[in-house]
Design a protein around this motif. Structure first.
Motif, short mmCIF file in Angstrom:
data_model
loop_
_atom_site.label_atom_id
_atom_site.label_comp_id
_atom_site.label_asym_id
_atom_site.label_seq_id
_atom_site.Cartn_x
_atom_site.Cartn_y
_atom_site.Cartn_z
N ALA A 1 75.75 -5.31 18.91
CA ALA A 1 75.38 -4.91 20.28
C ALA A 1 76.23 -3.75 20.75
N LYS A 2 77.53 -3.77 20.41
CA LYS A 2 78.41 -2.69 20.86
C LYS A 2 78.27 -1.45 19.98
N GLY A 3 77.91 -1.66 18.71
CA GLY A 3 77.96 -0.55 17.77
C GLY A 3 76.66 0.20 17.62
N VAL A 4 75.55 -0.52 17.55
CA VAL A 4 74.27 0.14 17.26
C VAL A 4 73.92 1.24 18.27
N PRO A 5 74.13 1.01 19.59
CA PRO A 5 73.80 2.09 20.54
C PRO A 5 74.62 3.36 20.30
N ASN A 6 75.76 3.23 19.63
CA ASN A 6 76.60 4.40 19.39
C ASN A 6 76.25 5.14 18.10
N ILE A 7 75.34 4.54 17.31
CA ILE A 7 74.96 5.21 16.06
C ILE A 7 73.86 6.22 16.35
N SER A 8 74.09 7.45 15.95
CA SER A 8 73.05 8.45 16.14
C SER A 8 72.95 9.27 14.86
N TRP A 9 71.86 9.99 14.72
CA TRP A 9 71.67 10.81 13.53
C TRP A 9 72.79 11.83 13.40
N GLY B 1 83.88 3.99 20.88
CA GLY B 1 82.46 4.06 20.57
C GLY B 1 82.24 4.29 19.09
N VAL B 2 82.93 5.30 18.55
CA VAL B 2 82.82 5.59 17.11
C VAL B 2 83.28 4.39 16.30
N GLY B 3 84.38 3.77 16.76
CA GLY B 3 84.91 2.59 16.08
C GLY B 3 83.86 1.50 15.96
N PHE B 4 83.19 1.21 17.06
CA PHE B 4 82.17 0.16 17.03
C PHE B 4 80.97 0.57 16.17
N ALA B 5 80.62 1.86 16.21
CA ALA B 5 79.51 2.32 15.36
C ALA B 5 79.84 2.09 13.89
N ILE B 6 81.07 2.46 13.49
CA ILE B 6 81.47 2.23 12.09
C ILE B 6 81.51 0.74 11.79
N ALA B 7 82.03 -0.05 12.76
CA ALA B 7 82.10 -1.50 12.55
C ALA B 7 80.71 -2.07 12.32
N ALA B 8 79.72 -1.58 13.10
CA ALA B 8 78.36 -2.08 12.94
C ALA B 8 77.83 -1.73 11.56
N ILE B 9 78.08 -0.48 11.12
CA ILE B 9 77.63 -0.08 9.79
C ILE B 9 78.27 -0.96 8.72
N LEU B 10 79.60 -1.18 8.85
CA LEU B 10 80.30 -2.02 7.87
C LEU B 10 79.75 -3.44 7.86
N MET B 11 79.43 -3.93 9.06
CA MET B 11 78.89 -5.29 9.19
C MET B 11 77.56 -5.41 8.45
#
Lengths: 281, 287
Positions: free
Chosen positions: A34-42, A247-257
């Motif tokens: 929830a915290k990470g996906v919104p921060n992921i962009s192309w 924000g970047v941290g959570f995006a990376i965390a979501a990818i790792l997850m």
């Protein structure tokens, strides 16, 4: 009466603990996505960070992670499989086997920060590799060797003794038997070992901080191996702890997850598939 | 024929070498840590190094006492064990004995996911959820503390404890349980009175493995424990053996850098002790 209450209580405690464990996993999963996906962009995924525009991109980190996984596997597979073949096919001296197995257990118990330190002293300084992806990968080779060795050993044990005897009976030499009968039989162990190693490399950070470094340059495979580079986990740490970029941290965390989920799923499916295949044989 | 023989010997030699590589790596790590760790201990003095309570590596009159780190690591690990073992143990009894097949598959999947989550992700969640939570709940200026580290460690050691305990519980011979059931004990009584005692070496191994994991964790702890070299206090900022090495390595030099290697050596000795204990329990549980 008292006995009944005690039983009910113990049972309830067990169920509560298991529920708690599950709830914990669910919370971690939902919270991070929830915290990470919104921060992921192309843009985040396809660019490198630039001080000029102040933008952050994690493409170099993704590539570095891939490079380090590939490089580690290239080295660790022959070592691990070879050691397993030696232990199951050649070794006759029981004491030597015990020593090698004890060494493997010791390796799997050593914390990653110590690997990082020794990797830095030995690969980066003594062998003169500097902080580079190659030094990081070689450090990870030592860490993952016990895993590959164990999974291969287990699958070698399932190759029926009669296959070997049959091959020897037809006049094959030891090496020929290993090449044509034993090694094809340990494919499943090697694949399982690969998957487990990939999972571990994805999550590793302490061993890489001082061996592979923290640079975010965009490199090709061979150029990357020679230069310092930050993997996804190390970048997460640096962005969060040193730069406050949550924000970047959570995006990376979501990818790792998501990657961890995929690796787990793959390990499960592969495990089932090999089990079924073995039952057919 | 002779050529064939020589070739086989050659291949044998190669595999022998590959088998010995593992031993070589262990020796390499040990030798490097000892060589790198001894000089600073010599210079500082072993008693001063281990029992001085002041770590001020960058002061004009530096002091290199690592007692705060040792105690923090010991307390932090003990706390994680106190919180994590009961939950992990009860979960493993549930999964190994009580749970229906379907629930078992789901929960086991969840546990292996827990094991796979990278430690920096635990650190991030700890930083964003636990640390502010502790600050608000206990009205302290900063939530980054030993307590936060203990909770993160307790969660991180759960999968090791659960998986090893399950293996031990499943290895208990079926006849033991059948005998107990036939004598009129209920299933739950049987599991706790018969299966658990029979699996006690394996469960002890699970706890020891948890200790090893907790004492060796660096990154997650670094993100939630505040990282000040104080003597341990539950709600104070603390530094562990692992984080002491990691936090100063990038800018250290001279005696300070050598002292960091000595800390790693101390950590390594702890780990070797824990490994020996683990082996002892695993061997006993196999018998």
């Amino acid at each position: 009466m008292k006995r009944k209450i005690k039983i009910a209580l113990l049972r309830a405690l067990c169920i509560i603990s298991a529920t708690f464990t599950c709830a914990l996993v669910l919370f971690l999963l939902v919270y991070i996505l929830a915290k990470g996906v919104p921060n992921i962009s192309w843009e985040l995924l396809s660019e490198k960070p630039s001080y000029l525009s102040g933008k952050i991109g994690i493409l170099p980190d993704i590539l570095n992670t891939v490079y380090i996984i590939v490089a580690t596997l290239i080295f660790v597979l022959p070592l691990g499989v070879g050691a397993a073949v030696y232990l199951t096919e050649y070794a006759k001296n029981k004491r030597l086997v015990a020593v090698i197995e004890y060494a493997a257990e010791t390796l799997s118990g050593i914390p990653s920060i110590i690997y990082g330190l020794v990797g830095m002293l030995f690969f980066c300084q003594f062998l003169g590799m500097q902080t580079s992806l190659l030094a990081g990968a070689l450090t990870l080779v030592i860490m993952n060797l016990p895993t590959v060795m164990r999974t291969t050993q287990e699958s070698l044990k399932t190759v029926p003794q009669s296959y070997r005897e049959g091959a020897f009976g037809l006049g094959a030499g030891k090496w020929r038997v290993i090449r044509t009968v034993v090694l094809p039989g340990c494919i499943d162990g090697v694949i399982t070992g690969c998957i487990l190693s990939v999972g571990r490399i994805l999550g590793e950070s302490a061993a890489l901080l001082f061996t592979a470094g923290t640079a975010h340059a965009l490199n090709g495979f061979f150029g990357g191996l020679r230069s310092s580079g930050s993997t996804l986990t190390v970048s997460l740490y640096m962005y969060v702890k040193e730069e406050g970029e949550f924000g970047v941290g959570f995006a990376i965390a979501a990818i790792l997850m998501v990657l961890t989920l995929l690796v787990n799923l793959l390990a499960m499916l592969v495990g089932r598939w090999f089990k079924r295949k073995r039952n057919y044989e | 024929m002779k050529k064939q023989r020589a070739f086989e010997d050659f291949v044998h030699g190669i595999f022998l070498f590959l088998g010995l590589v593992t031993v070589g790596f262990v020796l390499l790590i040990t030798v490097y840590l000892v060589i790198a760790g001894i000089p600073a201990i010599r210079e500082i003095g072993i008693l001063n190094f281990l029992f001085n309570i002041k770590w001020a590596s960058t002061a004009s009159e530096p002091s290199y006492g690592i007692l705060p780190f040792i105690l923090t690591s010991v307390y932090g690990t003990a706390g994680a064990i106190i919180l994590g073992v009961p939950v992990g143990f009860l979960t493993s009894v549930y999964l190994a004995k009580l749970a229906p097949e379907k629930i078992r598959t789901v929960v086991s999947g969840a546990v292996s996911l827990l094991a796979g989550i990278p430690s920096v992700v635990y650190g991030l969640v700890g930083m964003m959820v636990l640390v502010p939570g502790i600050r608000r709940l206990f009205h302290i200026p900063d939530g980054a503390s030993l307590f936060a580290a203990i909770i993160v460690l307790a969660i991180m050691i759960l999968p090791s404890i659960i998986n090893v305990s399950i293996t031990a519980l499943e290895a208990v011979p079926r006849e033991y349980e059948d005998a107990s059931l036939a004598l009129g004990a209920t299933p739950v009584e049987t599991y706790f009175r018969v299966s658990v005692p029979a699996a006690k070496s394996g469960i002890a191994a699970a706890v020891v493995l948890g200790v090893g994991r907790a004492i060796g964790e660096a990154m997650a702890v670094m993100m939630v424990s505040g990282n000040a070299p104080n003597m341990p206090e539950l709600f104070g900022s603390v530094r562990f053996l692992t984080t002491a090495v990691a936090s100063e390595m990038s800018y250290s030099s001279g005696l300070q850098r050598q002292a960091l290697f000595s800390i790693a050596l101390v950590l390594f000795l702890f780990i070797m002790l824990i490994n020996a204990a683990l082996n002892f329990f695993l061997k006993r549980s196999k018998e």
